[in-house]
Write an enzyme that holds these catalytic residues in place. Structure first.
Site, mmCIF file in Angstrom:
data_model
loop_
_atom_site.group_PDB
_atom_site.id
_atom_site.type_symbol
_atom_site.label_atom_id
_atom_site.label_comp_id
_atom_site.label_asym_id
_atom_site.label_seq_id
_atom_site.Cartn_x
_atom_site.Cartn_y
_atom_site.Cartn_z
ATOM 1 N N SER A 94 5.280 9.219 13.249
ATOM 2 C CA SER A 94 6.550 9.363 13.502
ATOM 3 C C SER A 94 7.277 9.609 14.695
ATOM 4 O O SER A 94 7.000 10.629 15.257
ATOM 5 C CB SER A 94 7.386 9.812 12.002
ATOM 6 O OG SER A 94 8.463 9.431 11.866
ATOM 7 N N HIS B 198 6.462 15.765 9.516
ATOM 8 C CA HIS B 198 5.754 14.656 9.051
ATOM 9 C C HIS B 198 4.239 15.020 9.156
ATOM 10 O O HIS B 198 3.834 15.005 8.193
ATOM 11 C CB HIS B 198 6.089 13.377 9.773
ATOM 12 C CG HIS B 198 7.384 12.529 9.054
ATOM 13 N ND1 HIS B 198 6.867 12.107 7.731
ATOM 14 C CD2 HIS B 198 8.428 12.434 9.284
ATOM 15 C CE1 HIS B 198 8.152 11.449 7.424
ATOM 16 N NE2 HIS B 198 8.867 11.617 8.300
ATOM 17 N N ASN C 14 -3.705 6.069 6.040
ATOM 18 C CA ASN C 14 -4.362 6.691 6.853
ATOM 19 C C ASN C 14 -5.150 6.117 8.037
ATOM 20 O O ASN C 14 -4.774 4.631 7.730
ATOM 21 C CB ASN C 14 -5.018 7.850 6.274
ATOM 22 C CG ASN C 14 -6.352 7.087 5.360
ATOM 23 O OD1 ASN C 14 -6.500 5.923 5.547
ATOM 24 N ND2 ASN C 14 -6.833 8.102 4.691
ATOM 25 N N HIS D 32 -3.119 -39.942 20.484
ATOM 26 C CA HIS D 32 -1.641 -39.585 20.341
ATOM 27 C C HIS D 32 -0.724 -40.567 20.631
ATOM 28 O O HIS D 32 0.278 -41.042 20.100
ATOM 29 C CB HIS D 32 -1.320 -38.300 21.001
ATOM 30 C CG HIS D 32 -2.054 -37.024 20.365
ATOM 31 N ND1 HIS D 32 -3.474 -36.780 20.507
ATOM 32 C CD2 HIS D 32 -1.380 -36.000 19.995
ATOM 33 C CE1 HIS D 32 -3.491 -35.627 19.730
ATOM 34 N NE2 HIS D 32 -2.525 -34.930 19.525
ATOM 35 N N TYR E 206 0.935 -1.212 -0.201
ATOM 36 C CA TYR E 206 -0.018 -0.048 0.019
ATOM 37 C C TYR E 206 0.863 1.118 0.076
ATOM 38 O O TYR E 206 1.824 1.162 1.004
ATOM 39 C CB TYR E 206 -0.881 0.130 1.368
ATOM 40 C CG TYR E 206 -1.870 1.144 1.090
ATOM 41 C CD1 TYR E 206 -3.290 0.966 0.775
ATOM 42 C CD2 TYR E 206 -1.787 2.633 1.547
ATOM 43 C CE1 TYR E 206 -4.239 2.043 0.583
ATOM 44 C CE2 TYR E 206 -2.519 3.561 1.329
ATOM 45 C CZ TYR E 206 -3.864 3.149 0.753
ATOM 46 O OH TYR E 206 -4.765 4.345 0.591
ATOM 47 N N GLU F 117 -1.683 -36.475 29.055
ATOM 48 C CA GLU F 117 -2.736 -35.475 28.864
ATOM 49 C C GLU F 117 -3.921 -36.371 28.376
ATOM 50 O O GLU F 117 -4.767 -35.276 27.907
ATOM 51 C CB GLU F 117 -2.089 -34.800 27.716
ATOM 52 C CG GLU F 117 -0.959 -33.719 28.005
ATOM 53 C CD GLU F 117 -0.422 -32.908 26.837
ATOM 54 O OE1 GLU F 117 -0.740 -33.200 25.842
ATOM 55 O OE2 GLU F 117 0.451 -31.981 27.099
ATOM 56 N N GLN G 209 11.626 14.960 12.025
ATOM 57 C CA GLN G 209 10.190 14.246 12.150
ATOM 58 C C GLN G 209 8.922 15.114 12.389
ATOM 59 O O GLN G 209 7.841 14.828 11.997
ATOM 60 C CB GLN G 209 10.559 13.363 13.344
ATOM 61 C CG GLN G 209 11.800 12.338 13.196
ATOM 62 C CD GLN G 209 11.414 11.618 11.904
ATOM 63 O OE1 GLN G 209 10.573 10.794 11.804
ATOM 64 N NE2 GLN G 209 12.401 11.770 10.879
ATOM 65 N N GLN H 141 -10.754 0.247 0.731
ATOM 66 C CA GLN H 141 -11.105 -0.732 -0.307
ATOM 67 C C GLN H 141 -9.868 -1.396 -0.867
ATOM 68 O O GLN H 141 -10.118 -2.491 -1.333
ATOM 69 C CB GLN H 141 -11.931 0.052 -1.365
ATOM 70 C CG GLN H 141 -11.280 1.323 -1.845
ATOM 71 C CD GLN H 141 -11.435 2.719 -1.231
ATOM 72 O OE1 GLN H 141 -11.612 2.840 -0.224
ATOM 73 N NE2 GLN H 141 -11.512 3.530 -2.058
ATOM 74 N N GLU I 24 11.183 4.952 17.821
ATOM 75 C CA GLU I 24 11.363 4.578 16.328
ATOM 76 C C GLU I 24 12.805 4.926 15.713
ATOM 77 O O GLU I 24 13.305 4.055 15.456
ATOM 78 C CB GLU I 24 10.401 5.330 15.371
ATOM 79 C CG GLU I 24 10.186 4.861 14.027
ATOM 80 C CD GLU I 24 9.328 5.535 13.447
ATOM 81 O OE1 GLU I 24 9.154 5.381 12.158
ATOM 82 O OE2 GLU I 24 9.013 6.974 13.512
ATOM 83 N N HIS I 25 13.038 5.950 15.909
ATOM 84 C CA HIS I 25 14.255 6.660 15.635
ATOM 85 C C HIS I 25 15.127 7.070 16.803
ATOM 86 O O HIS I 25 14.564 7.716 17.398
ATOM 87 C CB HIS I 25 14.371 7.560 14.498
ATOM 88 C CG HIS I 25 13.426 7.202 13.203
ATOM 89 N ND1 HIS I 25 12.377 7.911 13.203
ATOM 90 C CD2 HIS I 25 13.716 6.604 12.295
ATOM 91 C CE1 HIS I 25 11.666 7.497 12.115
ATOM 92 N NE2 HIS I 25 12.534 6.748 11.450
ATOM 93 N N ASP J 93 16.150 7.417 6.269
ATOM 94 C CA ASP J 93 14.643 7.596 5.572
ATOM 95 C C ASP J 93 15.122 7.503 4.252
ATOM 96 O O ASP J 93 14.077 6.758 3.527
ATOM 97 C CB ASP J 93 14.166 9.087 5.744
ATOM 98 C CG ASP J 93 13.415 9.074 7.099
ATOM 99 O OD1 ASP J 93 13.157 7.951 7.847
ATOM 100 O OD2 ASP J 93 13.331 10.355 7.452
#
Length: 436
Positions: free
Chosen positions: A243, A268, A220, A426, A136, A421, A265, A197, A333-334, A367
């Site tokens: 971010s 963003h 999003n 088994h 995506y 068990e 950052q 979709q 994250e960074h 990045d």
């Protein structure tokens, strides 16, 4: 400048620091009930009506006049055309970045392995690429060609035969750099669809869109919510939050450099998080001054300002040991270790998506073109998650090949455990292989 930027100051030695830090880090990415319901309706429509639903939803949400699904398919020739349309400088930059990303990820590739025990029993692991991966890519002005490279190249290195990309073109806006990146990265099929979709189409398939095994790539709140709902039918990379960057500095780096690293950052989006940790109070003051002076020079000044005021912080610590402690608590994250001899602290870092070592290693290099993946765990999930990689596009099957002797000996153990068990079938299945 219109107004001073009120970036918060915290001190890790204060009694209530933990409470303030928890408040600063809190982030809830779960969508509201309205979004959730709309996403469920969209997924159902795509499952029931396939291509027809995709055409209708694209007309409604992207403002496009679409006659049929054929209008939403980009042939390989269109990607090659994009590669010709971009500037030579842009093409060169994409090719250099792609080569570095490919080279790094080649080192992650896992191979099958086996070993043979003394009685001839063979155990091992078979590593196989996914059959098909879905990528995506956000469309329009929010397009990021670097994300195409970071998501598609590891899949191809892993040996995935078919990578399918979906990218919306709202109001007909096509980003040539994104298509050129797809061409360079080896994307096999492209559909100009987006939103929930597109996620549904990748998960369940339509007459035109083939179903994939895993969906990766940012989007999003509708995309993130859809990924949550289709998880289980397909794999997903992660549900990413905003971010983040955490800079740990000893006070000796140019404060303008640090301010711009924080901006990298903050620009963003308004929910992005930029935090600086340092034991040097005077240095924090100098960085605060750099922020005030440089912020008005940004093209995305208002976005960065909102981010810094809402979720940014300058944190004073007692010493570097406490700085590392705070870094591990945040699990960013960074993480930039903007210090002398960063190697001395590396062993102590337990939680971070990516670690940028030394004063010259700006997070922005990661990045785009350093090589490691920029798809990283956010919102503290670096405590248990890793960057996107080749391993995300490979799956592992266990191999067990017992010799007659091995089956006999293992059968005795399995029999005891199975009967413990109360699973007698088994036990009997294993016992049939035990030598008299």
């Amino acid at each position: 400048m219109t107004a001073a930027t009120a970036i918060r100051r915290l001190n890790a030695t204060d009694a209530d620091f933990a409470r303030h830090l928890d408040h600063l880090l809190s982030w809830e990415s779960v969508s509201d009930e309205g979004v959730n319901q709309r996403v469920l309706e969209i997924i159902q429509a795509v499952r029931e009506r396939g291509d027809a639903a995709l055409v209708e939803l694209t007309q409604r949400f992207d403002g496009l006049e679409v006659a049929s699904m054929a209008d939403l398919i980009l042939p390989r020739e269109r990607l090659e055309l994009a590669l010709e349309r971009i500037s030579p400088e842009q093409r060169r930059a994409l090719e250099v970045a792609a080569e570095r990303v490919r080279s790094y990820h080649e080192k992650q590739k896992q191979d099958s392995w086996t070993y043979t025990e003394a009685d001839g029993t063979v155990l091992g692991q078979k590593v196989t690429p996914l059959d098909r991966a879905g990528l995506y890519v956000p469309g329009g002005k929010a397009s990021y060609p670097s994300s195409v490279l970071m998501n598609a190249i590891p899949a191809k290195v892993a040996g995935v035969p078919e990578v399918v990309m979906v990218v919306p073109t709202p109001r007909g806006e096509i980003n040539e750099l994104v298509l050129a990146a797809a061409c360079i990265a080896g994307v096999d099929r492209v559909f100009t669809i987006g939103g929930a979709q597109a996620v549904a189409a990748l998960a369940y398939g339509t007459e035109s869109v083939p179903p994939v095994d895993k969906i990766v790539g940012p989007g999003n709140i509708y995309v993130a919510t859809a990924k949550r709902h289709v998880f289980g039918k397909v794999g997903i990379d992660m549900i990413a939050g905003p971010s983040e960057i955490l800079v740990v500095c000893d006070g000796q780096t140019d404060p303008d450099w640090i301010a711009m690293d924080l901006f990298s950052q903050a620009e963003h989006d308004e929910d992005a998080q930029s935090i600086l940790v340092s034991p040097d109070a005077a240095f924090l003051d100098r960085v605060a001054e750099s922020i005030q002076r440089l912020l008005p020079t940004l093209e995305r000044e208002e976005i960065a300002r909102t981010s810094l005021e809402g979720r940014g912080a300058l944190i004073q610590v007692a010493d570097m040991a406490q700085a590392i402690e705070v870094a591990n608590r945040i699990a960013p994250e960074h993480l930039e270790l903007s210090v002398e001899n960063p190697e001395q602290y590396l062993e102590q870092i337990r939680h971070a998506g990516a670690i940028f070592m030394g004063r010259y290693t700006a997070e922005a290099l990661g990045d785009y073109c350093a090589g490691p993946n920029h798809v990283l765990p956010t919102s503290g999930t670096a405590r248990f998650s890793s960057p996107l990689g080749v391993y995300d596009f490979q799956k592992r099957s266990s191999i067990i090949h017992c010799s007659a002797q091995g089956a006999s000996e293992l059968g005795k153990v399995a029999s005891v455990l199975a009967r413990g068990e109360s699973l007698t079938a088994h036990a009997r299945s294993a016992e049939y292989r035990i030598k008299g």
